[in-house]
Design a protein around this motif. Structure first.
Motif, mmCIF file in Angstrom:
data_model
loop_
_atom_site.group_PDB
_atom_site.id
_atom_site.type_symbol
_atom_site.label_atom_id
_atom_site.label_comp_id
_atom_site.label_asym_id
_atom_site.label_seq_id
_atom_site.Cartn_x
_atom_site.Cartn_y
_atom_site.Cartn_z
ATOM 1 N N ILE D 2 0.869 -1.173 0.000
ATOM 2 C CA ILE D 2 0.000 0.000 0.000
ATOM 3 C C ILE D 2 0.906 1.224 0.000
ATOM 4 O O ILE D 2 1.827 1.309 0.819
ATOM 5 N N HIS D 29 -4.948 0.159 -7.380
ATOM 6 C CA HIS D 29 -6.316 0.489 -6.993
ATOM 7 C C HIS D 29 -6.232 1.747 -6.148
ATOM 8 O O HIS D 29 -5.572 1.747 -5.113
ATOM 9 N N LEU D 30 -6.868 2.809 -6.606
ATOM 10 C CA LEU D 30 -6.775 4.081 -5.890
ATOM 11 C C LEU D 30 -7.918 4.263 -4.908
ATOM 12 O O LEU D 30 -9.065 3.969 -5.222
ATOM 13 N N VAL D 42 -2.102 -4.491 -6.537
ATOM 14 C CA VAL D 42 -2.888 -5.718 -6.579
ATOM 15 C C VAL D 42 -1.984 -6.892 -6.947
ATOM 16 O O VAL D 42 -1.230 -6.807 -7.914
ATOM 17 N N GLY D 43 -2.060 -7.963 -6.156
ATOM 18 C CA GLY D 43 -1.305 -9.179 -6.492
ATOM 19 C C GLY D 43 -0.113 -9.401 -5.574
ATOM 20 O O GLY D 43 0.115 -8.651 -4.628
ATOM 21 N N ASP D 44 0.654 -10.465 -5.869
ATOM 22 C CA ASP D 44 1.831 -10.801 -5.052
ATOM 23 C C ASP D 44 2.977 -9.893 -5.466
ATOM 24 O O ASP D 44 3.665 -10.139 -6.460
ATOM 25 N N GLU D 49 9.995 -5.639 -3.873
ATOM 26 C CA GLU D 49 10.511 -5.170 -2.579
ATOM 27 C C GLU D 49 11.726 -4.239 -2.678
ATOM 28 O O GLU D 49 11.965 -3.433 -1.798
ATOM 29 N N VAL D 63 3.659 0.644 2.776
ATOM 30 C CA VAL D 63 3.376 -0.412 3.738
ATOM 31 C C VAL D 63 3.385 -1.740 3.005
ATOM 32 O O VAL D 63 2.597 -1.946 2.075
ATOM 33 N N ARG D 64 4.307 -2.608 3.422
ATOM 34 C CA ARG D 64 4.372 -3.939 2.802
ATOM 35 C C ARG D 64 3.502 -4.889 3.626
ATOM 36 O O ARG D 64 3.677 -4.992 4.843
ATOM 37 N N ILE D 65 2.568 -5.522 2.991
ATOM 38 C CA ILE D 65 1.585 -6.354 3.694
ATOM 39 C C ILE D 65 2.056 -7.799 3.808
ATOM 40 O O ILE D 65 1.867 -8.451 4.832
ATOM 41 N N LEU D 66 2.658 -8.308 2.760
ATOM 42 C CA LEU D 66 2.997 -9.735 2.737
ATOM 43 C C LEU D 66 4.290 -10.002 3.494
ATOM 44 O O LEU D 66 5.240 -9.235 3.398
ATOM 45 N N PRO D 68 7.781 -11.689 3.850
ATOM 46 C CA PRO D 68 8.664 -11.964 2.714
ATOM 47 C C PRO D 68 9.073 -13.431 2.564
ATOM 48 O O PRO D 68 9.703 -13.772 1.590
#
Lengths: 338, 338, 338, 338
Positions: D2, D29-30, D42-44, D49, D63-66, D68
């Motif tokens: 994000i 996606h805004l 959107v997506g992996d 990174e 902001v990194r959601i996944l 690593p």
């Protein structure tokens, strides 16, 4: 205390150190090696701790041998300290579990929780009326209204209560309600507060500071003990480290270490030590397996709307499961839990 | 605040989160990706910080975007805060050096030091009358007698004074003497004390706690500012880390970081940050080169017999050398020092 | 080494300790106090460091007096170590600034950067051909192609080069290209690698590990020195602490401490130590003000598309400004920078 | 991922960020709030990174959601990984205890210990033939002779063996003898070594680095897994913190946290985690109570003359007592130990 002189320290330098020690009434003992002279100070030299012999010419290193705490030490008091709080024995073979919400939020929240934790087997009720919050804009607790609710919950359930006191001038007021004073982590070295609770005869739970060494923590206990209040519980609640995946790092080693060094009862707080409710049960079991005398655990009927520390609070049903697990665990580590 | 839902969160789970946010008067904005739904909370959502949306079913992560401090923030107050203390300007281009003994020990010790540091170029006098000591058996300061000696030294030299206050009930007494309240590292999160000095209009130097993050430190400043006292100095004095070769680790990065984040003046204390007098001068120069507005330094005429912190105190002649070095350094980093 | 016996140690226990020491060829010296006996071991007892006298009956504490490093120590070699790398003098009064990209990404990226940093006044070029990355899925460097580009950039600019070597079997290959081996923070205690570069006669920059104490770091230097390679630079690049507002915590105290303890040149890396380009310039100035002999700085023409460490890289124009600032600073702290 | 734009980010700035993301093949996606625009990727997006979107104009925060790591994650592999080493099942309900000396010192020392630990109930033999020592002057292990003694002890007792490998070029040799490769704490991020053992099909015990976060540790496991070697054990052995009363701080929280995050077996090493033999038994019990699958413990028949780590080694009779305690504890926490 041992004073190690430098390789080429002169006789005059050695003489100065010796006379600086002896002027305080101590004897010295010289050990002349081929390379270095070592000056041993004879006797209990703790009163010399402020003297900076390191700064005298020719001195390489000063080694302090004695631990700086006395009243808290097992050398001074070999047997475990055991005491009673309204019928609950702290420090004996029976494990003690204190439970309740982080903050007292309302009459119904507190009473619902108090009945639930009693039902599950807790023998003491925790709850904060004054909350140390890092933000001045956060909920700071209900104050005296919260203390009154705690007293009411004690009457309703028979559970003795423990609540935090945050400043010396609040000691008298909080002392009229609580059965145990809790000193929070941020106040581990708030010496005015330690002295104030040391003047009372109400038991004190002293939580470890986020950055307090075990030795500093025992020195803080010494402040309370030296005021004449010998009913002190030490509570490990996690220290601050580089690891951020959990709120704090539970220093489990500290539990058996304290049991060696001190006669005071040792508790653990798996809620603050982990910061995540999913980790509370395994951390609680580890604390008991490591030899602690009890636990203090946050329980909230609706953690998702808690005004503080919801993320680390157990729901009553999960707390009840944990109590069942602990009942199985206790005899396997030589303790009881009824 | 952004709430990230889990991969397989249901529409009902998403609806619950949305309604839980909206019940507090906030709007939400949904972003539906192929894998996850993201719920943005619209507006200043700092009041929601206690709400544990993390605990609602289907929530993966909650990301808080806003920094929690306001009054201390440069966003709120873009210009540097500059203020005057008895003719000394804090936070301006001229560097300010405060110096003096760790503890006030005697009239002669204090006056000798005060004259020496003035002579060398210091513009403010430091000295502790109440000392936070880890041992209850250590010298705890001269108390009000120490405050009187400080006032006398101020009269004799014209140097304004700074001294530590350790508890809320001492604020009135210490405030009758001092020009700046010092809040020590151990009290960075003593909220009762922060609130008490926030109610005064005497400037405050807030030292960083051994374990305080920069953000927590600014939140503590926020406690003072939100009481209406806007004259706050932040003083980096070293944090606790794994390195034991020095007493603390001077977090030099914190100085330019604070200059970005806050408008408050930033000082450094190379004495506590190193714990070794031989390292004080290089650390002091580094603090200034990194952009600090001033220094507070321990000076003692006879460090080897100091009642506290002798090992990190400079002798007056070494302090004078350091002041000369700083006079050369200041213009090279865009500052003045007269 | 000093062995402190317990309060009630028996003559037999004392005798056992003495004979256990003497069997290794050392003499002992007994100091019999009123409460404790202290046994001094005479001579250089470093070879005894593995012996656990602590575990013998009656022993309270063993105090090791000697620092465990020798070749790295100023006791052993009082003058500063100064050496030449293709005409650049390391460790002398002239500051040395090494600059370049974190990773070599392409011919144009490297050459553009090399010319820019030379223009600004850097005297050595840095660039990684092999990158230690925490993720196996991240860009791992161009390998030997990167080494060839570095050699080409050296030819084009005249700047000597420094690049990282990550494993013992790569020492021969990297050594064919580089003027200085860099040992990265993660490899500070990769002893096989330290021994391998210790067998070469190419200078080595040994970066401090994220969690290496200054003493452990010097012990790692000792591995290289004891192989016969005396051209070792120590580079402070930040340690890991609880503070997460910056990538690492620059331990500025370590710089003057190293200058006391060792004769080896000391550098600082403000890029890794801060992790944020906005903090690089103040950190660089602090490193020099604290007494370092040089800097290693990440510069990238387009940090926003860098394949690694973009957030901490300076653009060439900002690097040039920093060099100007350093030229003003150097004479104010007794150094030169041309 | 994000990307949060600043308060006053322009449409052009937003457009640049969007196109920089989309050029890598991702959709965006805004989400346009009243104050800020948020751009969801959107997506992996793990391959992104390295991209420093933080540095683009108008960006406030990324902001990194996944997480690593992938192959090590329970998302990827929900069931526990269980594997067999010469008849010993790792990761199942039966606890596995590996025991033996820190270093192989001699045939008699190893065989005596091997028989004793087998007798007490250990099912695997540990012993170091190559020792990572902070000093180049310390005992570095017997090398291949030590490996041969380990193989002999395996033949004599039937216990499979585990021993450390310290460099990539030693993998082939050590692999001819050992049943499990141990990667020591100092090598947790020695990527060349991780890749080398990842190419084998011999199980690996990966110890946590003194300063490794749980996430970094799992990334290091990912290096091994991504080479095709799926038999990896994670071993918590204490991290480095400010507390020096124990050698390391056992991060007991990490055990249940790993059990949530990963499917790999989790062990604990109470010897290194405490550094003091008196604390080994309580720490071992805590590790099991917290949910670990096994232990690795140092046992030495004569700790006082051990060539390394004597202070933390149990004598065989104390180890046997601990095994008895663990047999009582195991069923109370849902495990078996025969």
């Amino acid at each position: 205390m041992i004073i190690v002189m430098k390789h080429r320290a002169t006789a005059a330098e050695i003489g100065t150190v010796v006379s600086q020690v002896e002027v305080h009434g101590y004897k010295t003992h010289l050990s002349q090696g081929t390379e270095r002279t070592i000056i041993g100070v004879v006797g209990d030299d703790r009163p010399l701790e402020n003297h900076q012999f390191e700064l005298l010419p020719g001195v390489e290193q000063v080694v302090r041998i004695l631990k700086p705490f006395k009243l808290a030490s097992r050398d001074f008091h070999p047997e475990n300290t055991i005491f009673d709080v309204r019928g609950v024995t702290i420090g004996g073979p029976e494990l003690v579990v204190m439970a309740g919400p982080c903050a007292v939020e309302s009459r119904s929240q507190l009473l619902e929780t108090a009945h639930a934790v009693k039902e599950a087997g807790a023998t003491m009720l925790r709850g904060g009326a004054y909350k140390p919050r890092s933000s001045p804009y956060s909920f700071q607790g209900l104050g005296e209204d919260g203390l009154e609710l705690l007293a009411e919950a004690r009457d309703a359930t028979g559970l003795p209560i423990i609540t935090e006191v945050m400043s010396p001038e609040a000691v008298a007021l909080v002392g009229r309600y609580t059965d145990i004073f809790q000193i929070g982590a941020r106040n581990m070295q708030n010496y005015a507060l330690l002295q104030a609770v040391g003047q009372t005869r109400t038991p004190v739970m002293l939580k470890r500071g986020l950055m307090g060494t075990v030795q500093e923590w025992l020195m803080s206990a010494e402040y309370i003990l030296s005021g004449g209040n010998y009913q002190v519980i030490l509570c490990e609640r996690g220290i601050r480290t580089f690891e951020t995946a959990t709120r704090n790092t539970l220093d489990i080693n500290a539990i058996p270490l304290l049991k060696q060094w001190t006669h005071l009862p040792v508790f653990g707080d798996p809620s603050h030590a982990t910061g995540k409710w999913e980790l509370v049960a395994p951390a609680a079991k580890a604390i008991i397996a490591a030899g602690a005398d009890g636990l203090i655990i946050e329980v909230h009927p609706h953690p998702e709307v808690a005004l503080s520390d919801g993320a680390q609070s157990l729901k009553p049903e999960r707390f009840a499961e944990l109590m069942n697990d602990l009942r199985r665990l206790a005899p396997a580590v030589g303790r009881t839990l009824s």
